[in-house]
Enzyme design. Structure first.
Site, PDB file in Angstrom:
ATOM      1  N   THR A 131     -71.687  12.064 -45.002  1.00 21.42           N
ATOM      2  CA  THR A 131     -71.868  12.070 -46.269  1.00 21.42           C
ATOM      3  C   THR A 131     -70.336  11.948 -47.299  1.00 21.42           C
ATOM      4  O   THR A 131     -69.485  12.141 -46.754  1.00 21.42           O
ATOM      5  CB  THR A 131     -72.723  13.428 -46.550  1.00 21.42           C
ATOM      6  OG1 THR A 131     -72.069  13.684 -48.021  1.00 21.42           O
ATOM      7  CG2 THR A 131     -71.782  14.199 -46.095  1.00 21.42           C
ATOM      8  N   TYR A 174     -71.793  23.297 -45.469  1.00 15.85           N
ATOM      9  CA  TYR A 174     -72.255  21.904 -45.760  1.00 15.85           C
ATOM     10  C   TYR A 174     -71.186  20.761 -45.528  1.00 15.85           C
ATOM     11  O   TYR A 174     -71.180  20.034 -43.942  1.00 15.85           O
ATOM     12  CB  TYR A 174     -73.489  21.670 -47.117  1.00 15.85           C
ATOM     13  CG  TYR A 174     -73.549  20.119 -46.656  1.00 15.85           C
ATOM     14  CD1 TYR A 174     -74.767  19.752 -45.694  1.00 15.85           C
ATOM     15  CD2 TYR A 174     -73.284  19.445 -47.088  1.00 15.85           C
ATOM     16  CE1 TYR A 174     -75.264  18.483 -45.583  1.00 15.85           C
ATOM     17  CE2 TYR A 174     -73.407  17.678 -47.196  1.00 15.85           C
ATOM     18  CZ  TYR A 174     -75.031  17.054 -46.528  1.00 15.85           C
ATOM     19  OH  TYR A 174     -75.338  16.218 -46.257  1.00 15.85           O
TER      20      TYR A 174
END
Length: 354
Positions: A131, A174
């Site tokens: 990501t 995250y």
């Protein structure tokens, strides 16, 4: 052994998810046998799996299991000719609620998968879904507010976006878990010679996306707008993102596999790039044009780790993977609006994309 003559299956962890189901569809359509390994824990993914099985029959083998089941995942992975590791805990908000679970899913499971390949199938390629959050909130960069959108002051970043040379800066659990897994994959390529590569994704959108407020925000905006429900923007809505149609993302994953010996050990930014960069406000205005009415918008505080701007510099991926021209975001979002309306039984005429 060539790709065509290798009859072993492809493994896609998270294969019933949004990107995973599109990737499985592409590979099964190309004649591959695909193992879809998925816990089916997210709303809507059972529908994606049913669609894959109906469409491709015995070319799809579903395995309903958790990637935290390390022995089972390992036994499946070592039988595959390539592993696309897309399964993950995907929401920043969820990671803040339960960091331990986020760690177990994103880091520990990835390490278990890497160990299985290292010890039992060391030549099997692994493509890991990372990501753009690994770059942090980019708070050190200066931005100017122009035409309702944050734009970098730095001329090179404005022209090309954020490149892979940008220092990593993990924010939120995250960001830490995906970033650590990203680095484990790259180091297993460096330390053990695994044929592994990483794709650091920006915002991917498209058909089969079951968007929520926490993940899949382009589809979420469209769903709320089509249903006539209000949309909450966190921050001021001037945030800019480069959005990429899922068909282009799938093409990049396939290209990474086919070029694995040239790109092993490398990480690539994967996004829409400057040509497909749009602010949240501009996207909502365009959605209003598509559905023929204004979208009801409210505002709330900024969320942890949110970036005012992220546009990927995609030149490295385009060069190394031979990627072609991307779907223009206007036509891609319009196509997603039509698909969502049909999938949800919403009788809403969608304007032709400008």
């Amino acid at each position: 052994m060539s790709e065509a003559s290798d009859t072993r299956p492809v493994l896609i962890t998270g294969g019933a998810g949004f990107i995973g189901s599109n990737l499985a569809d592409r590979l099964a359509s190309d004649g591959h046998h695909v193992i879809v390994y998925d816990a089916l824990s997210r709303a809507g993914v059972q529908t994606n799996l049913d669609w894959l099985v109906q469409r491709h029959g015995d070319r799809i083998t579903p395995i309903v299991a958790d990637i935290r089941d390390e022995p089972r995942l390992a036994d499946v992975a070592v039988q595959a000719k390539v592993v696309f590791h897309l399964a993950a805990q995907v929401a920043v908000t969820t990671s803040l609620v339960d960091p331990r679970e986020d760690f177990a899913i994103n880091i520990a499971s990835t390490l278990g998968l890497l160990e299985a390949l290292r010890t039992r199938a060391p030549t099997t390629p692994l493509i890991f879904a990372s990501t753009n959050k690994v770059y942090g909130d980019l708070s050190d960069l200066d931005f100017a507010l122009e035409d309702d959108a944050y734009r970098p002051v730095d001329a090179a970043i404005r022209a090309h976006g954020i490149g892979e040379a940008r220092p990593l800066d993990f924010h939120t659990p995250y960001g830490c878990s995906k970033g650590a897994a990203d680095q484990y994959v790259l180091d297993y390529a460096r330390s053990f010679g695994l044929r592994a590569a990483v794709l650091r994704m920006s915002c991917i959108y498209g058909q089969r996306q079951m968007g929520t407020e926490d993940q899949g925000w382009v589809a979420h905006f469209l769903i709320r707008a089509l249903e006539g429900r209000p949309i909450t923007l966190y921050g001021d809505g001037h945030q800019v993102r480069d959005i990429l149609d899922v068909s282009d993302a799938v093409g990049a994953y396939v290209a990474a596999w086919r070029n694995i010996d040239a790109v092993a050990g490398r990480a690539f930014n994967l996004g829409g790039g400057p040509a497909n960069a749009v602010s949240l406000r501009a996207l909502l205005a365009y959605i209003g044009t598509l559905i023929g009415r204004d979208v009801d918008i409210s505002y709330a505080d900024w969320r942890a780790g949110d970036q005012r701007y992220f546009v990927a510099d995609t030149r490295a991926a385009e060069h190394a993977l031979g990627l072609g021209e991307k779907v223009d975001w206007h036509s891609g979002v319009a196509a997603l609006a039509r698909w969502l309306a049909a999938a949800r039984g919403i009788n809403a005429p969608i304007a032709v994309a400008a």
